[in-house]
Design a protein around this motif. Structure first.
Motif, short mmCIF file in Angstrom:
data_model
loop_
_atom_site.label_atom_id
_atom_site.label_comp_id
_atom_site.label_asym_id
_atom_site.label_seq_id
_atom_site.Cartn_x
_atom_site.Cartn_y
_atom_site.Cartn_z
N GLN A 235 47.89 44.16 34.95
CA GLN A 235 46.92 43.00 34.84
C GLN A 235 45.89 43.44 34.19
N SER A 236 45.38 42.58 32.84
CA SER A 236 44.59 42.91 31.95
C SER A 236 43.23 42.96 32.52
N PRO A 237 42.21 43.30 31.60
CA PRO A 237 40.82 43.14 32.28
C PRO A 237 40.43 41.85 32.70
N GLU A 238 40.91 40.76 31.81
CA GLU A 238 40.25 39.71 32.12
C GLU A 238 41.11 39.11 33.17
N GLU A 239 42.45 39.15 33.46
CA GLU A 239 43.19 39.00 34.58
C GLU A 239 42.55 39.51 35.94
N SER A 240 42.21 40.91 35.86
CA SER A 240 41.62 41.53 36.89
C SER A 240 40.24 40.88 37.45
N GLU A 241 39.43 40.57 36.19
CA GLU A 241 38.12 40.01 36.56
C GLU A 241 38.47 38.49 37.31
N ARG A 242 39.54 37.89 36.75
CA ARG A 242 39.57 36.60 37.44
C ARG A 242 40.14 36.67 38.97
N PHE A 243 41.05 37.62 39.18
CA PHE A 243 41.44 37.98 40.60
C PHE A 243 40.24 38.12 41.34
N ALA A 244 39.27 38.99 40.79
CA ALA A 244 38.38 39.60 41.48
C ALA A 244 37.23 38.53 42.00
N ARG A 245 37.24 37.64 41.20
CA ARG A 245 36.32 36.26 41.39
C ARG A 245 37.14 35.53 42.45
N ILE A 246 38.46 35.46 42.40
CA ILE A 246 38.96 34.77 43.59
C ILE A 246 38.96 35.48 44.82
N ALA A 247 39.06 36.83 44.79
CA ALA A 247 38.94 37.88 46.15
C ALA A 247 37.59 37.36 46.73
N LYS A 248 36.37 37.39 45.89
CA LYS A 248 35.24 37.38 46.34
C LYS A 248 35.04 35.89 47.00
N LYS A 249 35.46 34.94 46.40
CA LYS A 249 35.33 33.46 46.98
C LYS A 249 36.05 33.34 48.23
N GLN A 250 36.99 34.16 48.19
CA GLN A 250 37.87 34.00 49.75
C GLN A 250 37.36 35.09 50.63
N GLY A 251 36.45 35.83 50.26
CA GLY A 251 35.89 36.86 51.31
C GLY A 251 37.24 37.89 51.44
N LEU A 252 37.69 38.37 50.32
CA LEU A 252 38.58 39.40 50.69
C LEU A 252 38.30 40.72 50.01
N ARG A 253 38.70 41.65 50.56
CA ARG A 253 38.38 43.17 49.94
C ARG A 253 39.17 43.15 48.49
N ILE A 254 38.37 43.86 47.70
CA ILE A 254 39.14 43.95 46.29
C ILE A 254 39.34 45.49 46.02
N THR A 255 40.77 45.46 45.61
CA THR A 255 41.37 46.91 45.73
C THR A 255 41.77 47.27 44.41
N ARG A 256 42.05 48.44 44.00
CA ARG A 256 42.47 48.97 42.88
C ARG A 256 43.59 49.87 43.05
N GLY A 257 44.84 49.87 42.15
CA GLY A 257 45.81 50.75 42.55
C GLY A 257 46.63 50.98 41.44
N SER A 258 47.28 52.18 40.90
CA SER A 258 47.99 52.60 39.74
C SER A 258 49.45 52.14 39.88
N ASP A 259 49.82 52.03 41.07
CA ASP A 259 51.40 51.69 41.44
C ASP A 259 52.18 52.91 40.70
N PHE A 260 51.61 54.29 40.93
CA PHE A 260 52.36 55.40 40.37
C PHE A 260 53.60 55.67 40.96
N HIS A 261 54.55 55.96 40.17
CA HIS A 261 55.88 56.61 40.63
C HIS A 261 56.45 57.68 39.90
N GLY A 262 55.51 58.33 39.03
CA GLY A 262 56.28 59.28 38.27
C GLY A 262 55.97 60.88 38.87
N SER A 263 55.77 61.79 37.80
CA SER A 263 55.59 63.03 38.21
C SER A 263 54.48 63.69 37.68
N GLU A 264 53.70 63.03 36.86
CA GLU A 264 52.51 63.64 36.17
C GLU A 264 51.32 62.62 36.73
#
Length: 266
Positions: A235-264
């Motif tokens: 999600q781009s910074p613009e997309e992330s901010e849009r989702f954050a606005r949706i989350a705030k409007k809906q009273g949901l927690r805003i989370t952040r994750g890397s979805d990391f699968h690798g070794s480093e």
């Protein structure tokens, strides 16, 4: 200074490449204050991760990522946090998911064999005690056998794991509402993962996409959804901010994750 947090990490107990201990150690070295281990459809790595967290002095949250499907066929991933991983009903559902995944894998191997790319279960075993086999692990095995050069080649459109025959082989998924209820009943919080990946909602990032996504989130909130993964590498910074606005409007927690699968891990 804001705490450094990553609430979406996979280990080799699902389709990641690192042990829970290595992830925790690297997270500590990288200055993280809190992380969550969210392996697919299982919690086998949580005990090790929690013990490593205590030793390293970093907070580790028990997590999971469940593949789900809504009543109208929309495929979603639901993250769960802070649940009782020993809850009997929770464990019962995970055992059932493991059996369904094993059945799916046998069918996939049969499809690949018919294409001329035979693999055995031994080829898919990367370490002792491994119980999870997903498509990324099958892709890695195809590299070792010389069928493809890189794991992502196994997902080339129209070929191998993305061939029409392979795509017909589907693992039964949890109903999305049931997954949310399962996490909540075990004392946890349910979060919709990487919403930008939702399919068949129009062009991702378009106004129509956001409208459909918000309508879906409204329905899931009624079922007990508690949060939205607003910040994710897809999600781009613009997309992330849009989702954050949706989350705030809906009273949901805003989370952040890397979805990391690798070794480093960094």
């Amino acid at each position: 200074m804001e705490p450094k947090i990553d609430l979406h990490i996979h280990t080799w107990f699902s389709d990641g490449a690192s042990s829970p201990t290595d992830i925790v150690k690297r997270a500590k070295e990288a200055g993280y204050d809190k992380i969550a281990i969210t392996d697919h459809d299982g919690v086998d790595g949580l005990e090790e991760a929690l013990e490593a967290g205590e030793q390293e002095g970093i907070r580790v949250i028990p997590g999971i990522e469940l593949a789900t499907e809504t009543a109208d066929g929309t495929e979603l991933h639901i993250l769960g946090y802070g649940f009782d991983r020993n809850d009997p009903h929770f464990q019962e559902i995970l055992a059932d998911l493991r059996k369904k995944r094993e059945t799916r894998n046998q069918k996939l191997l049969a499809v690949l064999k018919n294409m001329g790319y035979p693999l055995s279960m031994k080829d898919l075993t990367l370490r002792e005690g491994q119980r999870f086999v997903g498509k990324p692990i099958i892709a890695r095995a195809m590299v070792k056998k010389g069928y493809v050069q890189k794991p992502k080649d196994a997902f080339e459109k129209g070929k191998f794991l993305e061939s029409p025959e392979a795509k017909k082989v589907k693992k039964e998924k949890l109903n999305t509402a049931d997954a949310i209820h399962l996490i909540r009943q075990a004392g946890g919080t349910a979060v919709l993962a990487h919403p930008i990946q939702i399919r068949d909602f129009g062009e991702p990032g378009s106004e129509a996409f956001y409208q459909k996504t918000e309508k879906l989130i409204e329905e899931l909130k009624k079922e007990g959804l508690g949060g939205l993964e607003c910040f994710h590498p897809d999600q781009s910074p613009e997309e992330s901010e849009r989702f954050a606005r949706i989350a705030k409007k809906q009273g949901l927690r805003i989370t952040r994750g890397s979805d990391f699968h690798g070794s480093e891990y960094k």
